[in-house]
Write a protein that holds these residues in place. Structure first.
Motif, PDB file in Angstrom:
ATOM      1  N   HIS A 105      24.819   0.745  17.389  1.00 34.31           N
ATOM      2  CA  HIS A 105      23.463   0.358  17.001  1.00 34.31           C
ATOM      3  C   HIS A 105      23.549  -0.198  15.580  1.00 34.31           C
ATOM      4  O   HIS A 105      23.968   0.493  14.662  1.00 34.31           O
ATOM      5  CB  HIS A 105      22.555   1.589  17.050  1.00 34.31           C
ATOM      6  CG  HIS A 105      21.097   1.274  16.899  1.00 34.31           C
ATOM      7  ND1 HIS A 105      20.289   0.934  17.951  1.00 34.31           N
ATOM      8  CD2 HIS A 105      20.311   1.260  15.808  1.00 34.31           C
ATOM      9  CE1 HIS A 105      19.057   0.717  17.520  1.00 34.31           C
ATOM     10  NE2 HIS A 105      19.043   0.912  16.234  1.00 34.31           N
ATOM     11  N   THR A 161      22.809  -0.589   8.032  1.00 36.58           N
ATOM     12  CA  THR A 161      23.547   0.565   8.550  1.00 36.58           C
ATOM     13  C   THR A 161      23.967   0.275   9.985  1.00 36.58           C
ATOM     14  O   THR A 161      23.384  -0.575  10.665  1.00 36.58           O
ATOM     15  CB  THR A 161      22.697   1.855   8.545  1.00 36.58           C
ATOM     16  OG1 THR A 161      21.520   1.623   9.309  1.00 36.58           O
ATOM     17  CG2 THR A 161      22.320   2.260   7.139  1.00 36.58           C
ATOM     18  N   SER A 163      25.496   2.537  13.561  1.00 34.81           N
ATOM     19  CA  SER A 163      25.728   3.877  14.115  1.00 34.81           C
ATOM     20  C   SER A 163      26.430   3.777  15.447  1.00 34.81           C
ATOM     21  O   SER A 163      26.215   2.836  16.217  1.00 34.81           O
ATOM     22  CB  SER A 163      24.400   4.608  14.315  1.00 34.81           C
ATOM     23  OG  SER A 163      23.690   4.725  13.110  1.00 34.81           O
ATOM     24  N   MET A 176      23.089  10.345  17.524  1.00 29.97           N
ATOM     25  CA  MET A 176      23.964   9.595  16.616  1.00 29.97           C
ATOM     26  C   MET A 176      25.245  10.379  16.372  1.00 29.97           C
ATOM     27  O   MET A 176      25.205  11.557  16.030  1.00 29.97           O
ATOM     28  CB  MET A 176      23.251   9.355  15.275  1.00 29.97           C
ATOM     29  CG  MET A 176      21.965   8.570  15.400  1.00 29.97           C
ATOM     30  SD  MET A 176      22.267   6.888  15.891  1.00 29.97           S
ATOM     31  CE  MET A 176      20.808   6.546  16.838  1.00 29.97           C
ATOM     32  N   THR A 179      27.245   7.325  11.379  1.00 30.79           N
ATOM     33  CA  THR A 179      26.469   6.248  10.760  1.00 30.79           C
ATOM     34  C   THR A 179      27.140   5.853   9.449  1.00 30.79           C
ATOM     35  O   THR A 179      27.532   6.724   8.664  1.00 30.79           O
ATOM     36  CB  THR A 179      25.026   6.700  10.485  1.00 30.79           C
ATOM     37  OG1 THR A 179      24.409   7.091  11.717  1.00 30.79           O
ATOM     38  CG2 THR A 179      24.227   5.576   9.865  1.00 30.79           C
ATOM     39  N   ILE A 180      27.307   4.545   9.242  1.00 30.24           N
ATOM     40  CA  ILE A 180      27.851   4.046   7.978  1.00 30.24           C
ATOM     41  C   ILE A 180      26.856   3.076   7.359  1.00 30.24           C
ATOM     42  O   ILE A 180      26.040   2.468   8.065  1.00 30.24           O
ATOM     43  CB  ILE A 180      29.213   3.341   8.170  1.00 30.24           C
ATOM     44  CG1 ILE A 180      29.070   2.114   9.077  1.00 30.24           C
ATOM     45  CG2 ILE A 180      30.252   4.311   8.721  1.00 30.24           C
ATOM     46  CD1 ILE A 180      30.293   1.248   9.132  1.00 30.24           C
ATOM     47  N   ALA A 181      26.936   2.985   6.032  1.00 32.63           N
ATOM     48  CA  ALA A 181      26.076   2.042   5.305  1.00 32.63           C
ATOM     49  C   ALA A 181      26.929   0.878   4.827  1.00 32.63           C
ATOM     50  O   ALA A 181      28.096   1.051   4.462  1.00 32.63           O
ATOM     51  CB  ALA A 181      25.419   2.750   4.119  1.00 32.63           C
ATOM     52  N   ARG A 182      26.355  -0.307   4.806  1.00 31.68           N
ATOM     53  CA  ARG A 182      27.102  -1.493   4.388  1.00 31.68           C
ATOM     54  C   ARG A 182      27.553  -1.381   2.939  1.00 31.68           C
ATOM     55  O   ARG A 182      28.632  -1.857   2.571  1.00 31.68           O
ATOM     56  CB  ARG A 182      26.236  -2.730   4.562  1.00 31.68           C
ATOM     57  CG  ARG A 182      26.985  -3.987   4.173  1.00 31.68           C
ATOM     58  CD  ARG A 182      26.150  -5.216   4.287  1.00 31.68           C
ATOM     59  NE  ARG A 182      26.911  -6.357   3.784  1.00 31.68           N
ATOM     60  CZ  ARG A 182      26.489  -7.602   3.796  1.00 31.68           C
ATOM     61  NH1 ARG A 182      25.299  -7.863   4.304  1.00 31.68           N
ATOM     62  NH2 ARG A 182      27.224  -8.569   3.325  1.00 31.68           N
ATOM     63  N   THR A 183      26.709  -0.783   2.098  1.00 32.84           N
ATOM     64  CA  THR A 183      27.046  -0.726   0.684  1.00 32.84           C
ATOM     65  C   THR A 183      28.118   0.310   0.373  1.00 32.84           C
ATOM     66  O   THR A 183      28.620   0.348  -0.747  1.00 32.84           O
ATOM     67  CB  THR A 183      25.791  -0.395  -0.139  1.00 32.84           C
ATOM     68  OG1 THR A 183      25.158   0.749   0.431  1.00 32.84           O
ATOM     69  CG2 THR A 183      24.825  -1.563  -0.134  1.00 32.84           C
ATOM     70  N   ASP A 184      28.478   1.149   1.340  1.00 33.68           N
ATOM     71  CA  ASP A 184      29.552   2.112   1.098  1.00 33.68           C
ATOM     72  C   ASP A 184      30.887   1.388   1.092  1.00 33.68           C
ATOM     73  O   ASP A 184      31.092   0.446   1.854  1.00 33.68           O
ATOM     74  CB  ASP A 184      29.584   3.180   2.198  1.00 33.68           C
ATOM     75  CG  ASP A 184      28.403   4.126   2.111  1.00 33.68           C
ATOM     76  OD1 ASP A 184      28.160   4.846   3.091  1.00 33.68           O
ATOM     77  OD2 ASP A 184      27.731   4.118   1.057  1.00 33.68           O
ATOM     78  N   THR A 188      35.749   4.492   2.729  1.00 37.88           N
ATOM     79  CA  THR A 188      35.107   5.794   2.938  1.00 37.88           C
ATOM     80  C   THR A 188      34.595   5.960   4.365  1.00 37.88           C
ATOM     81  O   THR A 188      34.029   6.986   4.706  1.00 37.88           O
ATOM     82  CB  THR A 188      33.930   5.975   1.973  1.00 37.88           C
ATOM     83  OG1 THR A 188      32.955   4.948   2.227  1.00 37.88           O
ATOM     84  CG2 THR A 188      34.402   5.861   0.529  1.00 37.88           C
ATOM     85  N   ASP A 189      34.784   4.910   5.212  1.00 40.85           N
ATOM     86  CA  ASP A 189      34.309   5.028   6.600  1.00 40.85           C
ATOM     87  C   ASP A 189      35.119   6.093   7.338  1.00 40.85           C
ATOM     88  O   ASP A 189      36.347   6.085   7.322  1.00 40.85           O
ATOM     89  CB  ASP A 189      34.464   3.687   7.325  1.00 40.85           C
ATOM     90  CG  ASP A 189      33.516   2.635   6.789  1.00 40.85           C
ATOM     91  OD1 ASP A 189      33.690   1.452   7.115  1.00 40.85           O
ATOM     92  OD2 ASP A 189      32.610   3.009   6.010  1.00 40.85           O
ATOM     93  N   ARG A 190      34.433   6.975   8.037  1.00 41.90           N
ATOM     94  CA  ARG A 190      35.128   8.009   8.806  1.00 41.90           C
ATOM     95  C   ARG A 190      35.309   7.542  10.232  1.00 41.90           C
ATOM     96  O   ARG A 190      34.591   6.696  10.733  1.00 41.90           O
ATOM     97  CB  ARG A 190      34.318   9.297   8.799  1.00 41.90           C
ATOM     98  CG  ARG A 190      34.048   9.866   7.430  1.00 41.90           C
ATOM     99  CD  ARG A 190      33.485  11.281   7.554  1.00 41.90           C
ATOM    100  NE  ARG A 190      32.391  11.345   8.507  1.00 41.90           N
ATOM    101  CZ  ARG A 190      31.115  11.132   8.192  1.00 41.90           C
ATOM    102  NH1 ARG A 190      30.785  10.825   6.958  1.00 41.90           N
ATOM    103  NH2 ARG A 190      30.165  11.230   9.110  1.00 41.90           N
TER     104      ARG A 190
ATOM    105  N   ALA B  98      23.112   8.867   5.816  1.00 41.91           N
ATOM    106  CA  ALA B  98      24.218   7.918   5.689  1.00 41.91           C
ATOM    107  C   ALA B  98      23.975   6.966   4.521  1.00 41.91           C
ATOM    108  O   ALA B  98      24.888   6.630   3.776  1.00 41.91           O
ATOM    109  CB  ALA B  98      24.381   7.135   6.986  1.00 41.91           C
ATOM    110  N   LEU B 102      26.661   8.408  -0.804  1.00 43.90           N
ATOM    111  CA  LEU B 102      27.420   8.254  -2.046  1.00 43.90           C
ATOM    112  C   LEU B 102      26.529   8.322  -3.282  1.00 43.90           C
ATOM    113  O   LEU B 102      26.977   7.969  -4.383  1.00 43.90           O
ATOM    114  CB  LEU B 102      28.194   6.929  -2.015  1.00 43.90           C
ATOM    115  CG  LEU B 102      29.241   6.840  -0.904  1.00 43.90           C
ATOM    116  CD1 LEU B 102      29.987   5.517  -0.978  1.00 43.90           C
ATOM    117  CD2 LEU B 102      30.232   7.989  -0.993  1.00 43.90           C
TER     118      LEU B 102
END
Lengths: 203, 380
Positions: A105, A161, A163, A176, A179-184, A188-190, B98, B102
């Motif tokens: 998503h 984001t 997910s 879910m 979920t990852i954020a673009r700015t991370d 750091t993505d798991r 999420a 950070l």
């Protein structure tokens, strides 16, 4: 071999059928969707099912937004739906054929979102927007960040984001997993792993 | 006129500076473009966070309302509604977590918010259990003790405060983005002006160089024209001189021919004279004899030419140490009617009468003419 007029020529039959369909279509005759629509059991029973074949079943479907995920039969009968309906059904059908699938998503800038079904064996994802083009599968690695970027690029938008989620038709529950954020930072993505059930879910 | 090398070096310097400025502008622009993309991503991130916070509140309200409807009616549709609403709530909370993973401060606020939401979910589950278990009295008691509206208001305040903070950050980022854009604009404009000035300088250099080359070309053309004029004049002079020389040469030739004719005529005269005639140089060497001399001397005229006169003719009665002929020539006097003896080839001496007449050219004695008249021929 002697010519036997009692055996019909197959190529002539095909051409005659094609002309008949063309004339009917030009005459404005549209057969009811139910007459031609694929069924859930047909999808599940297709022994040669694969992502490309699955996509071909939906080449003539139309887009219609539904805030919730439609029941499978409603979606297939009406031949209308949105990305959620398509991706979740693809996940269910292909998973039964031992394909490793992943529901993704992607949330875009402007509070819009898009869902796709990633198939690991094909290294591609099924996108409802590509159902009636030649390349129905969109190539990507299994990285959630790359899938999100490619989906956003295809829509000429920015994603915020993304997910990985699961959906159960029986309960209508969307869960879910990651979920990852673009700015991370990408480092750091798991990896996706079964997340504990959210304590906010109430059944 | 500046040397071509100097002009080329200046031009090259200008172009190198223009290229350096352009590269600098490209670098600055690319960097600002990257910053703009990053800023846009953060703006989208912040808007998404505000949207998820608003979604949390909306889902909570929807879930609470559907739950109350279900508790009252037991309707399956209401049950499906609250399940969907709580599912949406869970999704919004997950996404918000999420987005703030950070950022410790925001993450703490979302965690606090989630704790409050979990309490509402726990209460909802308890209420549903009581409803489904038929414990109406317990259900009513629990509902009476629930400070639902206050708790929901608390969550609403937290959400609004959170959204307001994000809005302030948006304003800050917008100001920073605006200043960045201004800086980029000024940088690009300054670089553009600098490049235009440099290009104008380069154009000026090129123009001056072209003008200098044009002047040099004009001067060279004028010099060539002057040279051609001089060549034409000189050629005309040479042609005139050549014509004059040709005329002079013709005249000289004519004069020489006339002299040769005159000389030949003089020879004819001398040869026709019956007297013996001998032409001598100033040193009394024979240069010419007429046929009468050759006849009397008994040898050819060519045999006598070049011999001293004394070998052919000698004055009678002249002492050996005296040479009146040389003296007479030197003094430019005639010698007339002197007795002399002519010796022929056979050794015979013939008495002759000797006359010497000096030859003058421009008042200067250059030789002499000797005439001999035979007084008697000695027979053998």
């Amino acid at each position: 071999m002697r010519f036997n007029p009692s055996i019909p020529d197959p190529s002539r039959l095909v051409w005659r059928s094609a002309w008949l369909v063309l004339l009917l279509g030009l005459g404005g005759f549209t057969p009811p969707a139910s007459a031609w629509a694929v069924t859930h059991s047909a999808l599940l029973g297709d022994s040669r099912m694969n992502p490309k074949r699955f996509a071909n079943y939906f080449a003539n479907f139309r887009f219609e937004y539904h805030p919730e995920v439609q029941p499978v039969d409603s979606f297939l009968r009406a031949e209308r739906g949105d990305c959620d309906d398509y991706a979740i059904l693809a996940d269910e059908v292909l998973r039964r054929r031992q394909f490793n699938t992943m529901l993704v998503h992607v949330r875009l800038a402007g509070a819009t979102a898009h869902a796709v079904c990633y198939v690991e064996q094909s290294r591609a994802y099924l996108d409802y927007n590509n159902r009636n083009v030649f390349f129905t599968l969109s190539r990507s690695s299994s990285s959630l960040r790359e899938i999100a970027t490619r989906v956003a690029d295809s829509l000429e938008a920015s994603w915020t984001t993304a997910s990985i989620f699961l959906y159960a038709y029986a309960t209508g529950e969307k869960r879910m997993l990651l979920t990852i954020a673009r700015t991370d930072p990408p480092g750091t993505d798991r990896a996706a792993e079964p997340a504990p059930v959210s304590r906010l879910l109430v059944n | 006129m500046p040397s071509p090398d100097r002009t080329f070096r200046w031009l090259l310097t200008f172009l190198v500076i223009v290229a350096a400025v352009l590269l600098g502008v490209v670098g600055v622009t690319l960097r600002e473009a990257s910053r703009s993309v990053a800023t846009a991503a953060w703006v989208n991130h912040t808007h998404a966070l505000r949207a998820e916070a608003a979604g949390i509140l909306a889902s909570l309200h929807g879930a609470e309302a559907a739950l109350r409807t279900y508790l009252v009616t037991g309707d399956a549709r209401a049950q499906a509604d609250y399940r969907a609403a709580f599912s949406d709530l869970a999704e919004h909370a997950d996404v918000a977590k999420a987005l703030t993973r950070l950022e410790p401060a925001d993450s703490a606020k979302i965690t606090r918010l989630e704790e409050l939401l979990v309490r509402r979910a726990d209460l909802a589950r308890e209420l549903i259990r009581m409803r489904q278990g038929g414990s109406d009295s317990d259900l009513r008691a629990l509902l009476a003790t629930d400070a639902g509206s206050e708790a929901v208001h608390e969550i609403g305040r937290l959400v609004e405060r959170f959204r307001q903070e994000q809005a302030e950050r948006l304003a800050e980022r917008d100001r920073a983005s605006y200043l960045q854009a201004q800086t980029t604009r000024w940088t690009v404009l300054t670089a553009l002006v600098l490049d235009l000035l440099l290009l104008a300088g380069a154009a000026g250099l090129i123009r001056d160089d072209l003008r200098a080359r044009q002047r040099a070309a004009t001067a060279m053309q004028q010099a060539n024209e002057h040279l051609e004029t001089r060549v034409r004049e000189r050629t005309a002079e040479l042609m005139t001189a050549n014509a004059a020389l040709k005329g002079q040469s013709l005249e000289d030739r004519w004069a020489r021919l006339a002299l040769e004719h005159q000389l030949h005529y003089n020879h004819l005269i001398i040869d026709a004279v019956s007297e013996l005639a001998i032409v001598v140089t100033k040193s009394l060497n024979i240069t010419r004899v007429n046929p009468a001399v050759a006849h009397l001397a008994g040898c050819a005229a060519s045999g006598l030419v070049g011999r001293p006169l004394g070998a052919l003719v000698a004055l009678a009665g002249t002492p050996a140490e005296d040479d009146p002929l040389a003296r007479a020539l030197k003094e430019g006097r005639d010698l007339r009617d002197r007795p002399a003896l002519l010796a022929d080839q056979a050794g015979r001496c013939h008495p002759v009468t000797f006359n010497l007449f000096p030859l003058r050219d421009g008042g200067k004695v250059v030789g002499g003419v000797v005439t001999l008249r035979v007084r008697a021929i000695t027979s053998t």
